[in-house]
Design an enzyme around this catalytic site. Sequence first.
Site, PDB file in Angstrom:
ATOM      1  N   HIS A 179       4.411   9.146 -29.720  1.00 29.71           N
ATOM      2  CA  HIS A 179       4.961   7.782 -29.898  1.00 29.71           C
ATOM      3  C   HIS A 179       4.424   6.816 -28.839  1.00 29.71           C
ATOM      4  O   HIS A 179       5.181   6.124 -28.162  1.00 29.71           O
ATOM      5  CB  HIS A 179       6.495   7.820 -29.859  1.00 29.71           C
ATOM      6  CG  HIS A 179       7.087   8.697 -30.919  1.00 29.71           C
ATOM      7  ND1 HIS A 179       7.034   8.387 -32.260  1.00 29.71           N
ATOM      8  CD2 HIS A 179       7.725   9.892 -30.844  1.00 29.71           C
ATOM      9  CE1 HIS A 179       7.610   9.350 -32.968  1.00 29.71           C
ATOM     10  NE2 HIS A 179       8.028  10.277 -32.138  1.00 29.71           N
ATOM     11  N   GLU A 225       3.059  12.625 -35.019  1.00 27.49           N
ATOM     12  CA  GLU A 225       3.517  11.556 -35.914  1.00 27.49           C
ATOM     13  C   GLU A 225       2.400  10.729 -36.531  1.00 27.49           C
ATOM     14  O   GLU A 225       2.663   9.915 -37.402  1.00 27.49           O
ATOM     15  CB  GLU A 225       4.521  10.643 -35.185  1.00 27.49           C
ATOM     16  CG  GLU A 225       3.941   9.686 -34.149  1.00 27.49           C
ATOM     17  CD  GLU A 225       3.717  10.334 -32.780  1.00 27.49           C
ATOM     18  OE1 GLU A 225       3.925  11.550 -32.654  1.00 27.49           O
ATOM     19  OE2 GLU A 225       3.317   9.603 -31.855  1.00 27.49           O
ATOM     20  N   ASP A 247      12.171   5.430 -31.484  1.00 27.35           N
ATOM     21  CA  ASP A 247      11.043   6.140 -30.856  1.00 27.35           C
ATOM     22  C   ASP A 247       9.742   5.360 -30.994  1.00 27.35           C
ATOM     23  O   ASP A 247       8.774   5.637 -30.288  1.00 27.35           O
ATOM     24  CB  ASP A 247      10.900   7.569 -31.411  1.00 27.35           C
ATOM     25  CG  ASP A 247      10.790   7.610 -32.920  1.00 27.35           C
ATOM     26  OD1 ASP A 247      10.881   6.551 -33.562  1.00 27.35           O
ATOM     27  OD2 ASP A 247      10.600   8.711 -33.463  1.00 27.35           O
ATOM     28  N   LYS A 252       8.673  17.141 -27.692  1.00 27.91           N
ATOM     29  CA  LYS A 252       8.760  15.727 -27.290  1.00 27.91           C
ATOM     30  C   LYS A 252       7.600  15.340 -26.397  1.00 27.91           C
ATOM     31  O   LYS A 252       6.911  16.180 -25.841  1.00 27.91           O
ATOM     32  CB  LYS A 252      10.089  15.448 -26.574  1.00 27.91           C
ATOM     33  CG  LYS A 252      11.285  15.426 -27.495  1.00 27.91           C
ATOM     34  CD  LYS A 252      11.090  14.553 -28.733  1.00 27.91           C
ATOM     35  CE  LYS A 252      11.182  13.058 -28.463  1.00 27.91           C
ATOM     36  NZ  LYS A 252      11.071  12.267 -29.727  1.00 27.91           N
ATOM     37  N   TYR A 287       4.881  15.421 -30.358  1.00 29.42           N
ATOM     38  CA  TYR A 287       5.185  14.017 -30.640  1.00 29.42           C
ATOM     39  C   TYR A 287       4.836  13.198 -29.405  1.00 29.42           C
ATOM     40  O   TYR A 287       5.144  13.605 -28.278  1.00 29.42           O
ATOM     41  CB  TYR A 287       6.683  13.832 -30.934  1.00 29.42           C
ATOM     42  CG  TYR A 287       7.107  14.357 -32.276  1.00 29.42           C
ATOM     43  CD1 TYR A 287       6.629  13.783 -33.450  1.00 29.42           C
ATOM     44  CD2 TYR A 287       7.990  15.424 -32.388  1.00 29.42           C
ATOM     45  CE1 TYR A 287       7.001  14.278 -34.696  1.00 29.42           C
ATOM     46  CE2 TYR A 287       8.370  15.918 -33.624  1.00 29.42           C
ATOM     47  CZ  TYR A 287       7.868  15.335 -34.772  1.00 29.42           C
ATOM     48  OH  TYR A 287       8.235  15.823 -36.000  1.00 29.42           O
ATOM     49  N   ARG A 292      15.066  21.776 -28.825  1.00 25.81           N
ATOM     50  CA  ARG A 292      14.104  22.376 -29.750  1.00 25.81           C
ATOM     51  C   ARG A 292      13.000  23.102 -28.973  1.00 25.81           C
ATOM     52  O   ARG A 292      12.835  22.913 -27.774  1.00 25.81           O
ATOM     53  CB  ARG A 292      13.444  21.279 -30.616  1.00 25.81           C
ATOM     54  CG  ARG A 292      14.359  20.711 -31.667  1.00 25.81           C
ATOM     55  CD  ARG A 292      13.739  19.501 -32.336  1.00 25.81           C
ATOM     56  NE  ARG A 292      13.723  18.337 -31.457  1.00 25.81           N
ATOM     57  CZ  ARG A 292      13.248  17.137 -31.801  1.00 25.81           C
ATOM     58  NH1 ARG A 292      12.738  16.957 -32.999  1.00 25.81           N
ATOM     59  NH2 ARG A 292      13.276  16.139 -30.945  1.00 25.81           N
TER      60      ARG A 292
END
Length: 375
Positions: A96, A118, A270, A75, A94, A15
């Site tokens: 996490h 997120e 994740d 990511k 993101y 992506r």
Amino acid sequence: MKVGVPTEVKADEYRVALTPAGVRELTDAGHEVFVQSGAGLGSAITDEQYQAQGASIVPDAPSLFGEAELIVKVKEPQPPEVAMLEPRHTLFTYLHLAADGELTRGLMSSGATCIAYETVEDDRGRLPLLAPMSEVAGKIATQAGAFMLEKPLGGRGILLGGVPGVAAANVMIIGGGVVGMNAAFIALGMEATVYVYDRNIDRLRELDIAFGGRADTCFASTLAIEERLPDMDLVIGAVLVHGARAPHVVTRAQLGLMKPNAVLVDVSIDQGGCFETSRPTTHTNPTYEVDGITHYCVTNMPGAVPITSTYALTNATMPYVVHLASRGVRGAIEENPGLKLGVNVAGGQVTYRPVAEAVGVDHVPVEQVLAGVAA
Ligand SMILES: NC(=O)c1ccc[n+]([C@@H]2O[C@H](COP(=O)([O-])OP(=O)(O)OC[C@H]3O[C@@H](n4cnc5c(N)ncnc54)[C@H](O)[C@@H]3O)[C@@H](O)[C@H]2O)c1
């Protein structure tokens, strides 16, 4: 502001964080956009397409991090990327962090302002930047689970939908949020027998209406899950407690209750994983076995379908990117309290309470930290 889009470097990640449409919105608003050469290729977007909308192409990640003030990614940053982050940077991606103390400490040391997709919330407390990837991951979860149930792949050898005269497979979905609902719709489309578990009764009510009686909704008590596990062929884990490490909803001992070669798909991996025996895997090696049960625990499931995922993600993130670029972090979070919840790390401190608690560091309110670091 100078906005930078690096090439994603996580394994099997195709992506990209901005499309040419995003470049156009930013350049029209007077910002400069830098895209690392080849960043869009995994999603079938060429450098020329970015350039046509006003982006400058830079040859490598060091030049990109050198130019940009706002870095937009998909990511969580990998160690070489963390090493390039500086206090002048804002990172929007993101993260996490609740499941990753090492990364949290790395981001704290960088001094950068790190905003996690997120944990950004909308005005109804939903997660607008997680939702599009959860829709994709939920759909993949059932597809992947069905595939892994095939005998040559180590599965039980059962067809999800059965055939006339032979019963369908049983699918348990634990966590009926965005991932869970999408996983259930695909499982229903494949004609499996579907049970969806959640602890939020209002959510179970919504699901009950959405399924129109085609799937059972169940309260996710430990006993209720345990009683149904022996009959399940595929169990999909999709629970989330906002920003926190995932709770374990299936223990190692409970694997012994399951049929040999049943499949577990842990989408919550994740956030640390919601099965006790889960550990992160990649698209290249997506599964492993524990006590005769196949585990599929890919941390970036939507990365496998980048043409869908890149557009789904950037449709949601792009307005926030433009807002951050136009108003700066402090201005943007003052105007959007939901975006403020996205700031996980700033000025060397953890500013999001569930991450601070999970990682075991002090929580410092974001306003207090940003008063000193961001324009
Ligand atoms: N692996 C991947 O590639 C990938 C991709 C997208 C999302 N995810 C992850 O999937 C998870 C789910 O995301 P989502 O968008 O569906 O979240 P969501 O908030 O929409 O849904 C989570 C659901 O879990 C329920 N829940 C919480 N604790 C529970 C428990 N103990 N038992 C049963 N249900 C419980 C909540 O009530 C909620 O309905 C998140 O961890 C997210 O990060 C992973």
